[in-house]
Design a protein around this motif. Structure first.
Motif, PDB file in Angstrom:
ATOM      1  N   LEU A  69      93.714  51.338  85.871  1.00 11.70           N
ATOM      2  CA  LEU A  69      94.925  50.537  85.754  1.00 11.70           C
ATOM      3  C   LEU A  69      94.686  49.314  84.871  1.00 11.70           C
ATOM      4  CD1 LEU A  69      97.843  50.371  87.013  1.00 11.70           C
ATOM      5  CD2 LEU A  69      96.844  48.816  88.705  1.00 11.70           C
ATOM      6  N   LYS A  70      95.681  48.961  84.056  1.00 15.20           N
ATOM      7  CA  LYS A  70      95.620  47.716  83.275  1.00 15.20           C
ATOM      8  C   LYS A  70      96.134  46.586  84.161  1.00 15.20           C
ATOM      9  CE  LYS A  70      97.574  45.493  79.148  1.00 15.20           C
ATOM     10  NZ  LYS A  70      96.340  44.822  78.725  1.00 15.20           N
ATOM     11  N   GLU A  71      95.223  45.678  84.557  1.00 15.80           N
ATOM     12  CA  GLU A  71      95.581  44.610  85.486  1.00 15.80           C
ATOM     13  C   GLU A  71      95.645  43.242  84.810  1.00 15.80           C
ATOM     14  OE1 GLU A  71      93.697  45.227  89.570  1.00 15.80           O
ATOM     15  OE2 GLU A  71      92.329  46.350  88.272  1.00 15.80           O
ATOM     16  N   ASP A  72      95.106  43.131  83.581  1.00 15.43           N
ATOM     17  CA  ASP A  72      95.109  41.844  82.881  1.00 15.43           C
ATOM     18  C   ASP A  72      95.061  42.115  81.375  1.00 15.43           C
ATOM     19  OD1 ASP A  72      92.425  42.531  82.307  1.00 15.43           O
ATOM     20  OD2 ASP A  72      91.739  41.526  84.131  1.00 15.43           O
ATOM     21  N   ASN A  73      94.798  41.073  80.588  1.00 16.11           N
ATOM     22  CA  ASN A  73      94.768  41.199  79.129  1.00 16.11           C
ATOM     23  C   ASN A  73      93.343  41.278  78.582  1.00 16.11           C
ATOM     24  OD1 ASN A  73      97.600  41.125  78.833  1.00 16.11           O
ATOM     25  ND2 ASN A  73      97.562  38.877  79.056  1.00 16.11           N
ATOM     26  N   ARG A  74      92.424  41.637  79.425  1.00 10.08           N
ATOM     27  CA  ARG A  74      91.034  41.744  78.982  1.00 10.08           C
ATOM     28  C   ARG A  74      90.886  42.827  77.912  1.00 10.08           C
ATOM     29  NH1 ARG A  74      85.999  42.980  83.097  1.00 10.08           N
ATOM     30  NH2 ARG A  74      84.302  42.783  81.579  1.00 10.08           N
ATOM     31  N   TYR A  75      91.591  43.949  78.123  1.00  9.39           N
ATOM     32  CA  TYR A  75      91.614  45.038  77.140  1.00  9.39           C
ATOM     33  C   TYR A  75      93.072  45.384  76.846  1.00  9.39           C
ATOM     34  CZ  TYR A  75      86.788  45.391  78.701  1.00  9.39           C
ATOM     35  OH  TYR A  75      85.493  45.099  79.014  1.00  9.39           O
ATOM     36  N   ILE A  76      93.309  45.843  75.618  1.00  8.32           N
ATOM     37  CA  ILE A  76      94.679  46.155  75.206  1.00  8.32           C
ATOM     38  C   ILE A  76      95.208  47.376  75.949  1.00  8.32           C
ATOM     39  CG2 ILE A  76      96.111  46.864  73.239  1.00  8.32           C
ATOM     40  CD1 ILE A  76      94.207  45.300  71.429  1.00  8.32           C
ATOM     41  N   GLN A  77      94.381  48.373  76.108  1.00  7.75           N
ATOM     42  CA  GLN A  77      94.833  49.662  76.600  1.00  7.75           C
ATOM     43  C   GLN A  77      94.289  49.961  77.998  1.00  7.75           C
ATOM     44  OE1 GLN A  77      97.014  51.828  75.010  1.00  7.75           O
ATOM     45  NE2 GLN A  77      96.940  52.891  76.975  1.00  7.75           N
ATOM     46  N   ARG A  92      87.363  67.241  91.911  1.00  5.99           N
ATOM     47  CA  ARG A  92      88.786  67.243  91.580  1.00  5.99           C
ATOM     48  C   ARG A  92      89.614  67.468  92.847  1.00  5.99           C
ATOM     49  NH1 ARG A  92      91.885  68.585  86.785  1.00  5.99           N
ATOM     50  NH2 ARG A  92      89.964  69.091  85.635  1.00  5.99           N
ATOM     51  N   LYS A  93      89.182  68.381  93.693  1.00  5.25           N
ATOM     52  CA  LYS A  93      89.873  68.634  94.957  1.00  5.25           C
ATOM     53  C   LYS A  93      89.813  67.412  95.864  1.00  5.25           C
ATOM     54  CE  LYS A  93      88.981  73.630  95.031  1.00  5.25           C
ATOM     55  NZ  LYS A  93      88.252  74.718  95.733  1.00  5.25           N
ATOM     56  N   GLU A  94      88.652  66.766  95.879  1.00  6.45           N
ATOM     57  CA  GLU A  94      88.467  65.603  96.747  1.00  6.45           C
ATOM     58  C   GLU A  94      89.408  64.459  96.374  1.00  6.45           C
ATOM     59  OE1 GLU A  94      84.846  62.536  97.922  1.00  6.45           O
ATOM     60  OE2 GLU A  94      84.371  64.611  97.357  1.00  6.45           O
ATOM     61  N   TYR A  95      89.659  64.296  95.060  1.00 10.36           N
ATOM     62  CA  TYR A  95      90.510  63.205  94.603  1.00 10.36           C
ATOM     63  C   TYR A  95      91.958  63.643  94.372  1.00 10.36           C
ATOM     64  CZ  TYR A  95      86.131  60.701  93.691  1.00 10.36           C
ATOM     65  OH  TYR A  95      84.922  60.081  93.815  1.00 10.36           O
ATOM     66  N   ALA A  96      92.288  64.877  94.735  1.00  9.68           N
ATOM     67  CA  ALA A  96      93.608  65.424  94.393  1.00  9.68           C
ATOM     68  C   ALA A  96      94.762  64.623  94.984  1.00  9.68           C
ATOM     69  CB  ALA A  96      93.698  66.881  94.856  1.00  9.68           C
ATOM     70  N   SER A  97      94.581  64.069  96.176  1.00  5.92           N
ATOM     71  CA  SER A  97      95.688  63.377  96.841  1.00  5.92           C
ATOM     72  C   SER A  97      95.969  61.992  96.255  1.00  5.92           C
ATOM     73  CB  SER A  97      95.412  63.249  98.341  1.00  5.92           C
ATOM     74  OG  SER A  97      94.254  62.480  98.565  1.00  5.92           O
ATOM     75  N   ARG A  98      95.051  61.493  95.416  1.00  3.10           N
ATOM     76  CA  ARG A  98      95.284  60.178  94.810  1.00  3.10           C
ATOM     77  C   ARG A  98      96.293  60.322  93.679  1.00  3.10           C
ATOM     78  NH1 ARG A  98      92.829  55.253  94.873  1.00  3.10           N
ATOM     79  NH2 ARG A  98      93.366  53.907  93.123  1.00  3.10           N
ATOM     80  N   THR A  99      97.320  59.478  93.689  1.00  6.38           N
ATOM     81  CA  THR A  99      98.419  59.607  92.720  1.00  6.38           C
ATOM     82  C   THR A  99      98.497  58.451  91.734  1.00  6.38           C
ATOM     83  OG1 THR A  99      99.937  58.562  94.294  1.00  6.38           O
ATOM     84  CG2 THR A  99      99.801  60.973  94.326  1.00  6.38           C
ATOM     85  N   SER A 100      97.588  57.502  91.810  1.00  5.39           N
ATOM     86  CA  SER A 100      97.642  56.330  90.929  1.00  5.39           C
ATOM     87  C   SER A 100      96.274  56.080  90.306  1.00  5.39           C
ATOM     88  CB  SER A 100      98.094  55.096  91.702  1.00  5.39           C
ATOM     89  OG  SER A 100      97.199  54.816  92.753  1.00  5.39           O
ATOM     90  N   PRO A 101      96.221  55.391  89.136  1.00  4.79           N
ATOM     91  CA  PRO A 101      94.932  55.053  88.525  1.00  4.79           C
ATOM     92  C   PRO A 101      94.124  54.114  89.414  1.00  4.79           C
ATOM     93  CG  PRO A 101      96.743  54.804  86.955  1.00  4.79           C
ATOM     94  CD  PRO A 101      97.366  54.984  88.302  1.00  4.79           C
ATOM     95  N   TRP A 102      92.819  54.052  89.123  1.00  6.72           N
ATOM     96  CA  TRP A 102      91.934  53.179  89.877  1.00  6.72           C
ATOM     97  C   TRP A 102      92.131  51.723  89.460  1.00  6.72           C
ATOM     98  CZ3 TRP A 102      89.497  55.572  93.706  1.00  6.72           C
ATOM     99  CH2 TRP A 102      89.193  56.919  93.574  1.00  6.72           C
TER     100      TRP A 102
END
Length: 550
Positions: free
Chosen positions: A82-90, A131-141
């Motif tokens: 997830l982009k949480e600040d302006n440290r990186y553009i993307q 991939r199966k273990e993380y399948a239920s996660r729906t948002s970026p880290w």
């Protein structure tokens, strides 16, 4: 001799060349897959700059690539950041819908070799499992989550000597596991609690985990326990968190003051049917941070999400508030009572007895009035569970064990027409009948029930004794009791008597008037009983050892 030597080398060379060729194919696939990353990280992995700003961080400085963390790298690639600040553009975009398992495995091999300095070789099947273990996660880290995961991956497990036992039974609340035989036992060498040992079971099972942990710094440690269905956290023999009953994923948190050194931990869990989850974390003082003690983490936290708190308070000063709901450490027909003076209790109408006392704030009803109505959560502290279970019993001998719950054995197997497996279930005891409760002018309840030929009323009055939070319980028993009838007062704490006060653990003591008490050893525990005669009225004064701390 030379000819023999050359001939002997041929098999080795033939084995080496295919392996090298296969490695080249993996690295080439990894190089081609990395082209998806070049726009931000650059061909050399040092990050593309746009003036004073940078599109993405340099991969040469990545602790994820330098260490042995292929699972974490898979998590990054699948879900993005997830982009949480302006440290990186993307922001780092999730690629789970674009890259297959072979591509991700090759990408990790290529980037760890080129930018991390030490190639890692996860197999596509490993990536598929992650991939199966993380399948239920729906948002970026979030970066904070990833840093915490990296810290845990590079830090020895908090728990050691983790052992488990699996039990079979059909329950509505946690049973007395100490009286049951496990169907299977084992160890968890990675130091994390997990429901994997029961993966093949459809439901109606329990798990008990035993472990040890050592802390370097004394202070307050905040434990959070999420479960579907019931669970309990026990530290050094004392229950710290009760999250009992049948309910969807629900999180209960509690603070515990611990001294530096070695401690024991036990986590009890049961699953009736449907969804299941178990997650445990601890946050400590100073640089301790937050540590996950279970393999299940974000999924359980999301399922056990909390709502905006709805603290319950009395309508008028000096009145009590009565709240009926699913409550932890009690059966379904639980009744919570918050009294003036910040002393509270939970009375269990299924076993006609006090479940536990606590003090401070009363109850958060948000989980009860949101979602699936999983029940309310006590807000206070210093919770003490004294002698939960049926209050009376006829003992021909003091060597007879107390039977706190009414249970029966039945044959049950899910989706089986002719079940052969025998399980234990809770049933109503024929000697008891609940007659409800009545509120006085201050809305203080008096609970009433029948036991055999006796009519029993149970009343509580809050107050202070020697300037410390207290509550006095009056149990009036009308009728002619059977010979050898006893009332159970406590099974917790040391049961040591000082100046007439009995230590019942959790910094709580009780003084008994109206009968000569008997202390005995039963089932490995010390237990205090009161014999019951005609016209007996028991007065139990409960007093904490110190004033309530803010």
């Amino acid at each position: 001799m030379k000819r023999f030597l050359l001939l002997s080398l041929v098999p080795s060379l033939m084995a080496w060349f295919p392996l090298t060729a296969q490695d080249d194919k993996i690295l080439e696939l990894g190089r081609l897959t990395y082209q998806s990353c070049v726009a931000c990280h650059g061909p050399d992995g040092r990050g593309i700059r746009a003036g004073d700003l940078q599109m993405a961080p340099s991969l040469h400085d990545s602790a994820y690539l330098k260490g042995d963390h292929p699972k974490l790298l898979t998590a990054l690639v699948l879900k993005g950041i997830l982009k949480e600040d302006n440290r990186y553009i993307q922001a780092m975009l999730p690629l789970e819908g674009i890259l297959n398992n072979e591509q991700i495995a090759a990408l990790i091999a290529y980037t760890t070799k080129e930018f991390g300095g030490n190639r890692r070789n996860p197999k596509p099947v490993d990536v598929g499992n992650w991939r199966k273990e993380y399948a239920s996660r729906t948002s970026p880290w979030k970066r904070g989550d990833l840093e915490q995961m990296l810290k845990e991956a590079t830090t020895p497990p908090f728990l050691s000597k983790v052992r488990y036992g699996i039990y079979e039974g059909k329950w509505e609340e946690l049973p007395d596991f100490s009286s049951l035989q496990p169907a299977k036992t084992g160890t968890l060498d990675d130091g994390h609690l997990s429901l994997d040992p029961a993966k093949g079971r459809k439901g109606n099972f329990g798990l008990v985990f035993d472990a040890e942990f050592t802390i370097a710094e004394s202070g307050d440690y905040h434990f959070s326990l999420t479960s579907d269905d019931g669970s309990a956290l026990i530290i050094d023999g004392e229950t710290v968190i009760g999250n009992d009953g049948i309910h969807p994923a629900k999180t209960v948190s509690m603070k515990e003051s611990l001294q530096a050194g070695l401690h024991t931990m036990q986590v009890q869990y049961f699953e009736a049917s449907g969804n299941r989850s178990l997650a445990l974390s601890v946050k400590g003082p100073g640089k301790f941070g937050t540590r996950w003690l279970s393999t299940e983490r974000d999924e359980a936290r999301k399922a056990g999400q909390s709502f905006e708190p709805i603290p319950l308070t009395a309508r008028n000063p000096g009145e009590a508030i009565v709240h009926r709901a699913f409550l932890p450490d009690a059966k379904p027909r639980a009744i919570g009572v918050g009294y003036p003076g910040a002393v509270n209790l939970v009375w269990d109408a299924d076993v006609l007895n006090l479940a536990y006392l606590f003090r401070g704030e009363f109850m958060d009803a948000a989980p009860h009035w949101n979602g699936r109505g999983s029940g309310s959560t006590p807000l206070g502290k210093d919770r003490v569970k004294l002698a939960h279970g049926l209050p009376f019993q006829i003992l021909e001998s003091l060597d007879e064990p107390w039977e706190p719950f009414s249970e029966a054995k039945v044959k049950y197997e899910r989706d089986t027409a002719d079940p052969q497996k025998e399980i234990t279930i809770n049933v109503r005891h024929p000697d008891y009948q609940f007659r409800g409760y009545r509120l006085d002018a201050k809305r203080f309840p008096t609970f009433r029930y029948d036991y055999r030929k006796l009519v029993v009323t149970d009343t509580f009055t809050p107050g202070e004794i020697d300037g410390v939070t207290s509550i006095v319980r009056t149990i009036r028993i009308d009728g002619d009791p059977d010979e050898h009838t006893y009332f159970r007062i406590s099974e917790t704490g040391s049961q040591k008597v000082t100046d007439g006060w009995i230590d019942v653990g959790g910094n709580l003591r009780v003084k008994v008037d109206g009968a000569e008490t008997v202390t005995r050893k039963s089932g490995g525990k010390d237990e205090t009983l009161a014999p019951v005669a005609a016209g007996t009225t028991l007065t139990l004064s409960y007093r904490w050892n110190a004033p309530l701390q803010p």
